[in-house]
Enzyme design. Structure first.
Site, mmCIF file in Angstrom:
data_model
loop_
_atom_site.group_PDB
_atom_site.id
_atom_site.type_symbol
_atom_site.label_atom_id
_atom_site.label_comp_id
_atom_site.label_asym_id
_atom_site.label_seq_id
_atom_site.Cartn_x
_atom_site.Cartn_y
_atom_site.Cartn_z
ATOM 1 N N GLU A 89 -6.146 -7.175 -1.820
ATOM 2 C CA GLU A 89 -5.715 -7.357 -0.421
ATOM 3 C C GLU A 89 -5.878 -8.817 0.000
ATOM 4 O OE1 GLU A 89 -4.031 -5.080 0.497
ATOM 5 O OE2 GLU A 89 -4.931 -3.113 0.300
ATOM 6 N N GLU A 104 0.631 -1.767 -3.191
ATOM 7 C CA GLU A 104 0.441 -0.863 -2.041
ATOM 8 C C GLU A 104 0.801 0.565 -2.416
ATOM 9 O OE1 GLU A 104 -1.283 -2.315 -0.194
ATOM 10 O OE2 GLU A 104 -0.543 -4.225 0.531
ATOM 11 N N GLU A 134 -0.898 1.471 4.515
ATOM 12 C CA GLU A 134 -0.406 1.093 3.182
ATOM 13 C C GLU A 134 1.049 1.522 2.955
ATOM 14 O OE1 GLU A 134 -2.038 -0.565 0.916
ATOM 15 O OE2 GLU A 134 -4.157 -0.318 1.349
ATOM 16 N N TYR A 186 1.094 -14.814 1.476
ATOM 17 C CA TYR A 186 1.999 -15.176 2.572
ATOM 18 C C TYR A 186 1.803 -16.634 2.964
ATOM 19 C CZ TYR A 186 2.318 -10.110 2.824
ATOM 20 O OH TYR A 186 2.489 -8.797 2.509
HETATM 21 MN MN MN3 Z 1 -2.083 -5.324 0.650
HETATM 22 MN MN MN3 Z 2 -3.235 -2.107 0.031
#
Ligand code: MN3
Ligand code: MN3
Length: 319
Positions: free
Chosen positions: A97, A191, A157, A104
């Site tokens: 995560e 995800e 998610e 990004y």
């Molecule tokens: Mn993620």
């Molecule tokens: Mn995740």
């Protein structure tokens, strides 16, 4: 009284899904720094100002959600693990995560100026729909029951990310921003495993509940999904009305909301299916040969190991 400290024994697996998930997640390990994002600069320059603004906001929103998953999300469900191997899997999820949230920023630093990046983060940290979505999920992470936390995690998610994922998948389907899209596809692949695994752990505990408690929790879950969906409608309109994609995005959201319910072992809420989603976007997300071609055609794409295309049945544990 003596305290015993227990060493984790991977040769005594209590739940085979823990081991297969660990193997899958470690096999698909990746880092943002291995993807040549600057190859997308020509495509980026061809976008209108309105499209550039959309891309920045979409990735700002995704950054917020992945930050939350890396900070409170995994901690919230860590307290209720059933096996020591589940905790090891959660350690992998939590680290990835952070990779997602960081990736990004790699996209921003390639495509945007410093002042544009500051504007994106200001917008993200104040947008009413994003803040409400984060508030709803975080409140459950902090104060919910073990099963409510897992529901919130799976909704995040498997559902809440997709208002953002639509944009890079749309460009991928139109042969634009291929390296940005490759990052997004790697994130989606992660995800998918996270949502399926946490949904599976949810189902184990849910199936142990008496029927009246299952019924109460099911109502709570559908109420929450509807509240989140209403908020996503507002978010989607604010992002996509300008480029005219709002209704297509909403269809995509309803399709993914159903997938989140499926991960939790529940019936779909919406009538929308894969065939209702814009085929350009489905093509981007799906795993058929076109994606395989996509990965092999990006010759200098992902540089660490081989990236395998995502398959739907990769994630169908025990269903
Ligand atoms: Mn993620
Ligand atoms: Mn995740």
């Amino acid at each position: 009284m003596t305290t015993y400290y227990k060493a984790i024994n991977w040769n005594a697996i209590e739940d085979a899904i823990d081991k297969s998930t660990w193997e899958k997640l470690t096999e698909q390990f990746w880092l943002d720094t291995r993807i040549p994002l600057s190859n997308d600069l020509d495509d980026w320059r061809s976008l209108t100002d309105q499209e550039k603004d959309l891309v920045g906001k979409v990735f700002g929103g995704l950054t917020l959600l992945d930050t939350m998953q890396s900070e409170t999300g995994v901690e919230a469900i860590r307290q209720d693990v059933r096996t020591p191997h589940e905790e090891a899997v959660l350690n992998n999820i939590q680290f990835m995560e952070s990779v997602h949230a960081k990736s990004y920023s790699s996209i921003f630093s390639t495509l945007n100026t410093k002042s544009e990046i500051d504007e994106i983060f200001d917008w993200t940290n104040s947008n009413e729909y994003l803040q409400r979505k984060a508030e709803i999920i975080n409140e459950i992470y902090l104060n919910g029951t073990a099963l409510e936390k897992k529901i919130a995690s799976v909704f995040l998610e498997t559902f809440l990310f997709y208002s953002g994922f639509f944009t890079p998948l749309y460009y991928l389907g139109n042969n634009k921003l291929a390296n940005v899209a490759e990052i997004i596809k790697l994130i989606i692949r992660d995800e998918s495993v996270h949502g399926t695994y946490i949904g599976y752990k949810f189902q184990l505990a849910y199936n142990e509940l008496p029927e009246d408690e299952q019924e109460r929790l099911r109502e709570w879950m559908y109420d929450l999904l509807y509240t989140l969906y209403e908020n996503e409608e507002g978010y989607t309109e604010s992002l996509y009305d300008g480029v005219g994609w709002t209704e297509e995005v909403k269809t995509f959201l309803r399709y993914n909301a159903n997938k989140a319910l499926m991960n939790l072992g529940q019936d779909p809420l919406f009538p929308d299916s894969a065939s209702d989603v814009n085929p350009i976007v489905m093509n981007g997300i799906s795993t058929g040969t076109s994606n395989h071609d996509f990965f092999s055609q990006v010759g200098n794409g992902y540089l660490l190991g081989e990236v395998e295309a995502m398959q739907d049945d990769d994630y169908l544990y025990g269903m």
